[in-house]
Motif scaffolding. Structure first.
Motif, PDB file in Angstrom:
ATOM      1  N   LEU A  95      -0.005   7.919  11.897  1.00  0.00           N
ATOM      2  CA  LEU A  95       0.126   6.859  10.913  1.00  0.00           C
ATOM      3  C   LEU A  95      -0.421   5.581  11.533  1.00  0.00           C
ATOM      4  CD1 LEU A  95       1.301   6.405   8.068  1.00  0.00           C
ATOM      5  CD2 LEU A  95       3.428   5.685   9.140  1.00  0.00           C
ATOM      6  N   SER A  96      -1.446   5.004  10.909  1.00  0.00           N
ATOM      7  CA  SER A  96      -2.075   3.797  11.453  1.00  0.00           C
ATOM      8  C   SER A  96      -2.193   2.740  10.366  1.00  0.00           C
ATOM      9  CB  SER A  96      -3.452   4.123  12.035  1.00  0.00           C
ATOM     10  OG  SER A  96      -4.312   4.651  11.037  1.00  0.00           O
ATOM     11  N   ALA A  97      -2.338   1.494  10.783  1.00  0.00           N
ATOM     12  CA  ALA A  97      -2.418   0.381   9.838  1.00  0.00           C
ATOM     13  C   ALA A  97      -3.415  -0.655  10.333  1.00  0.00           C
ATOM     14  CB  ALA A  97      -1.044  -0.257   9.658  1.00  0.00           C
ATOM     15  N   VAL A  98      -4.244  -1.133   9.421  1.00  0.00           N
ATOM     16  CA  VAL A  98      -5.174  -2.229   9.689  1.00  0.00           C
ATOM     17  C   VAL A  98      -4.820  -3.363   8.736  1.00  0.00           C
ATOM     18  CG1 VAL A  98      -7.578  -2.979   9.710  1.00  0.00           C
ATOM     19  CG2 VAL A  98      -6.996  -0.650  10.411  1.00  0.00           C
ATOM     20  N   GLY A  99      -4.587  -4.556   9.267  1.00  0.00           N
ATOM     21  CA  GLY A  99      -4.144  -5.654   8.418  1.00  0.00           C
ATOM     22  C   GLY A  99      -4.912  -6.938   8.670  1.00  0.00           C
ATOM     23  N   LEU A 100      -4.982  -7.767   7.635  1.00  0.00           N
ATOM     24  CA  LEU A 100      -5.575  -9.094   7.722  1.00  0.00           C
ATOM     25  C   LEU A 100      -4.575 -10.063   7.126  1.00  0.00           C
ATOM     26  CD1 LEU A 100      -8.137 -10.657   8.542  1.00  0.00           C
ATOM     27  CD2 LEU A 100      -8.960 -10.372   6.192  1.00  0.00           C
ATOM     28  N   ALA A 101      -4.161 -11.075   7.896  1.00  0.00           N
ATOM     29  CA  ALA A 101      -3.085 -11.963   7.447  1.00  0.00           C
ATOM     30  C   ALA A 101      -3.288 -13.370   8.001  1.00  0.00           C
ATOM     31  CB  ALA A 101      -1.730 -11.416   7.884  1.00  0.00           C
ATOM     32  N   VAL A 102      -2.486 -14.302   7.476  1.00  0.00           N
ATOM     33  CA  VAL A 102      -2.458 -15.687   7.949  1.00  0.00           C
ATOM     34  C   VAL A 102      -1.008 -16.072   8.210  1.00  0.00           C
ATOM     35  CG1 VAL A 102      -2.971 -18.105   7.437  1.00  0.00           C
ATOM     36  CG2 VAL A 102      -4.537 -16.310   6.672  1.00  0.00           C
ATOM     37  N   ASP A 103      -0.740 -16.620   9.393  1.00  0.00           N
ATOM     38  CA  ASP A 103       0.600 -17.060   9.761  1.00  0.00           C
ATOM     39  C   ASP A 103       0.676 -18.585   9.758  1.00  0.00           C
ATOM     40  OD1 ASP A 103       1.555 -14.456  10.296  1.00  0.00           O
ATOM     41  OD2 ASP A 103       0.644 -14.508  12.294  1.00  0.00           O
ATOM     42  N   TYR A 104       1.848 -19.092   9.409  1.00  0.00           N
ATOM     43  CA  TYR A 104       2.174 -20.505   9.605  1.00  0.00           C
ATOM     44  C   TYR A 104       3.119 -20.594  10.793  1.00  0.00           C
ATOM     45  CZ  TYR A 104       4.899 -24.783   9.133  1.00  0.00           C
ATOM     46  OH  TYR A 104       5.560 -25.955   9.398  1.00  0.00           O
ATOM     47  N   LEU A 105       2.830 -21.473  11.746  1.00  0.00           N
ATOM     48  CA  LEU A 105       3.654 -21.652  12.932  1.00  0.00           C
ATOM     49  C   LEU A 105       4.236 -23.060  12.953  1.00  0.00           C
ATOM     50  CD1 LEU A 105       1.555 -19.316  13.692  1.00  0.00           C
ATOM     51  CD2 LEU A 105       1.997 -19.953  16.062  1.00  0.00           C
ATOM     52  N   ALA A 121       1.682 -13.901   5.634  1.00  0.00           N
ATOM     53  CA  ALA A 121       1.429 -12.948   4.551  1.00  0.00           C
ATOM     54  C   ALA A 121      -0.006 -12.454   4.667  1.00  0.00           C
ATOM     55  CB  ALA A 121       1.669 -13.585   3.187  1.00  0.00           C
ATOM     56  N   GLY A 122      -0.233 -11.242   4.170  1.00  0.00           N
ATOM     57  CA  GLY A 122      -1.581 -10.689   4.226  1.00  0.00           C
ATOM     58  C   GLY A 122      -1.654  -9.363   3.497  1.00  0.00           C
ATOM     59  N   ALA A 123      -2.662  -8.590   3.832  1.00  0.00           N
ATOM     60  CA  ALA A 123      -2.867  -7.270   3.234  1.00  0.00           C
ATOM     61  C   ALA A 123      -2.975  -6.241   4.350  1.00  0.00           C
ATOM     62  CB  ALA A 123      -4.122  -7.249   2.382  1.00  0.00           C
ATOM     63  N   THR A 124      -2.344  -5.084   4.147  1.00  0.00           N
ATOM     64  CA  THR A 124      -2.352  -4.010   5.147  1.00  0.00           C
ATOM     65  C   THR A 124      -2.813  -2.711   4.508  1.00  0.00           C
ATOM     66  OG1 THR A 124      -0.549  -4.994   6.435  1.00  0.00           O
ATOM     67  CG2 THR A 124      -0.942  -2.639   6.734  1.00  0.00           C
ATOM     68  N   ARG A 125      -3.697  -2.020   5.190  1.00  0.00           N
ATOM     69  CA  ARG A 125      -4.157  -0.691   4.752  1.00  0.00           C
ATOM     70  C   ARG A 125      -3.567   0.350   5.693  1.00  0.00           C
ATOM     71  NH1 ARG A 125      -8.442   2.254   2.223  1.00  0.00           N
ATOM     72  NH2 ARG A 125      -9.026   4.103   3.426  1.00  0.00           N
ATOM     73  N   TRP A 126      -2.759   1.238   5.147  1.00  0.00           N
ATOM     74  CA  TRP A 126      -2.157   2.324   5.903  1.00  0.00           C
ATOM     75  C   TRP A 126      -2.987   3.602   5.754  1.00  0.00           C
ATOM     76  CZ3 TRP A 126       2.069   1.945   9.064  1.00  0.00           C
ATOM     77  CH2 TRP A 126       2.898   0.832   8.902  1.00  0.00           C
ATOM     78  N   ASP A 127      -3.035   4.385   6.801  1.00  0.00           N
ATOM     79  CA  ASP A 127      -3.712   5.674   6.781  1.00  0.00           C
ATOM     80  C   ASP A 127      -2.780   6.706   7.406  1.00  0.00           C
ATOM     81  OD1 ASP A 127      -5.602   7.683   6.542  1.00  0.00           O
ATOM     82  OD2 ASP A 127      -6.512   7.235   8.488  1.00  0.00           O
ATOM     83  N   LEU A 128      -2.315   7.642   6.596  1.00  0.00           N
ATOM     84  CA  LEU A 128      -1.452   8.728   7.043  1.00  0.00           C
ATOM     85  C   LEU A 128      -2.267  10.007   7.067  1.00  0.00           C
ATOM     86  CD1 LEU A 128       1.308  10.048   7.680  1.00  0.00           C
ATOM     87  CD2 LEU A 128       1.716  10.133   5.212  1.00  0.00           C
ATOM     88  N   SER A 129      -2.294  10.686   8.197  1.00  0.00           N
ATOM     89  CA  SER A 129      -3.095  11.908   8.315  1.00  0.00           C
ATOM     90  C   SER A 129      -2.248  13.043   8.881  1.00  0.00           C
ATOM     91  CB  SER A 129      -4.310  11.675   9.221  1.00  0.00           C
ATOM     92  OG  SER A 129      -3.910  11.430  10.552  1.00  0.00           O
ATOM     93  N   SER A 146      -5.231  16.589   5.604  1.00  0.00           N
ATOM     94  CA  SER A 146      -4.823  15.790   4.454  1.00  0.00           C
ATOM     95  C   SER A 146      -4.630  14.345   4.881  1.00  0.00           C
ATOM     96  CB  SER A 146      -3.529  16.328   3.852  1.00  0.00           C
ATOM     97  OG  SER A 146      -3.160  15.589   2.710  1.00  0.00           O
ATOM     98  N   ASN A 147      -5.104  13.416   4.039  1.00  0.00           N
ATOM     99  CA  ASN A 147      -4.983  11.994   4.335  1.00  0.00           C
ATOM    100  C   ASN A 147      -4.442  11.252   3.129  1.00  0.00           C
ATOM    101  OD1 ASN A 147      -6.529  11.406   7.088  1.00  0.00           O
ATOM    102  ND2 ASN A 147      -7.671  12.969   5.974  1.00  0.00           N
ATOM    103  N   LYS A 148      -3.696  10.188   3.399  1.00  0.00           N
ATOM    104  CA  LYS A 148      -3.161   9.334   2.348  1.00  0.00           C
ATOM    105  C   LYS A 148      -3.393   7.888   2.739  1.00  0.00           C
ATOM    106  CE  LYS A 148      -0.951   8.666  -1.494  1.00  0.00           C
ATOM    107  NZ  LYS A 148      -1.486   9.171  -2.771  1.00  0.00           N
ATOM    108  N   ASN A 149      -4.123   7.142   1.894  1.00  0.00           N
ATOM    109  CA  ASN A 149      -4.429   5.736   2.162  1.00  0.00           C
ATOM    110  C   ASN A 149      -3.699   4.839   1.173  1.00  0.00           C
ATOM    111  OD1 ASN A 149      -6.287   6.438   4.228  1.00  0.00           O
ATOM    112  ND2 ASN A 149      -7.840   6.856   2.668  1.00  0.00           N
ATOM    113  N   THR A 150      -3.166   3.737   1.671  1.00  0.00           N
ATOM    114  CA  THR A 150      -2.455   2.767   0.842  1.00  0.00           C
ATOM    115  C   THR A 150      -2.795   1.359   1.300  1.00  0.00           C
ATOM    116  OG1 THR A 150      -0.576   4.291   0.671  1.00  0.00           O
ATOM    117  CG2 THR A 150      -0.206   2.037  -0.038  1.00  0.00           C
TER     118      THR A 150
END
Length: 209
Positions: A95-105, A121-129, A146-150
């Motif tokens: 199970l892997s995830a690639v994300g792009l986000a912006v943080d406030y510090l 907040a951002g967007a994350t793409r999960w890949d389950l294989s 079998s793969n599942k992407n979200t």
């Protein structure tokens, strides 16, 4: 009246320009190495295994004590790998995830050192294989794959400590939902998608230059 409005607008712009030019025009770059502890549904789906990851960071320091930090995240959980002895069969789940986000510090001391709070907040793409394979000769060939992407909205919040201009330590809770098939019977052709919370606690060492 119109001239007064125009004057106030120009004055406000003139006052804001030096502040923004002073800090935000010179971003710093860096990366973080993280350890991910799964929670909830993700803990079940990963067989309670810890995950690891790498993030690439860019930070703009704004007004004293405030900063914005875009980041690119790469996280992976090695769910399980099964290879019985004296057998040509092997299976693996990941199970892997690639994300792009912006943080406030927000730095409580007013400067980019010491304790800070963060939310993002951002967007994350999960890949389950899920893959099974059999050994033919000296190599393995896939017998089932079998793969599942979200892709989903991700949220994160936590706190950290900036020890020096370069080195920091951060802990945060991440929420990034995903869909999965029934991992209890992954080869079933009659499975339906299930919603998973995608929660994990992340501890990261950050490095900026």
């Amino acid at each position: 009246m119109e001239s007064h409005v125009r004057y106030l607008t120009l004055l406000s712009f003139a006052l804001m320009l030096p502040l923004s030019a002073q800090d935000s025009s010179r971003p710093t770059y860096g990366l973080s190495l993280q350890l991910n502890s799964p929670l909830g549904d993700l803990k079940d789906d990963t067989d309670k295994n810890l995950g690891g990851g790498l993030s690439f960071l860019t930070q703009w320091n704004l007004a004293p004590g405030h900063a914005l930090r875009p980041r690119l995240d790469l996280n992976m959980f090695n769910v399980s790998e099964y290879e019985p002895s004296h057998s040509n069969y092997r299976e693996s789940r990941n199970l892997s995830a690639v994300g792009l986000a912006v943080d406030y510090l927000y730095y409580t001391g007013g400067t980019p050192r010491g304790l800070y709070l963060t939310a993002g907040a951002g967007a994350t793409r999960w890949d389950l294989s899920y893959t099974t394979s059999d050994k033919v000769g000296s190599t393995y060939s896939s017998s089932y794959d079998s793969n599942k992407n979200t892709t989903s909205l991700s949220l994160a919040a936590g706190l950290g400590w900036q020890f020096t201009r370069v080195i920091g330590l951060e802990a945060r809770l991440v929420h990034a939902p995903y869909k999965a098939f029934d991992l209890g019977n992954p080869t079933s052709t009659a499975r339906s998608d299930v919603n998973r919370d995608g929660n994990f606690l992340q501890v990261a060492g950050t490095f900026r230059w």
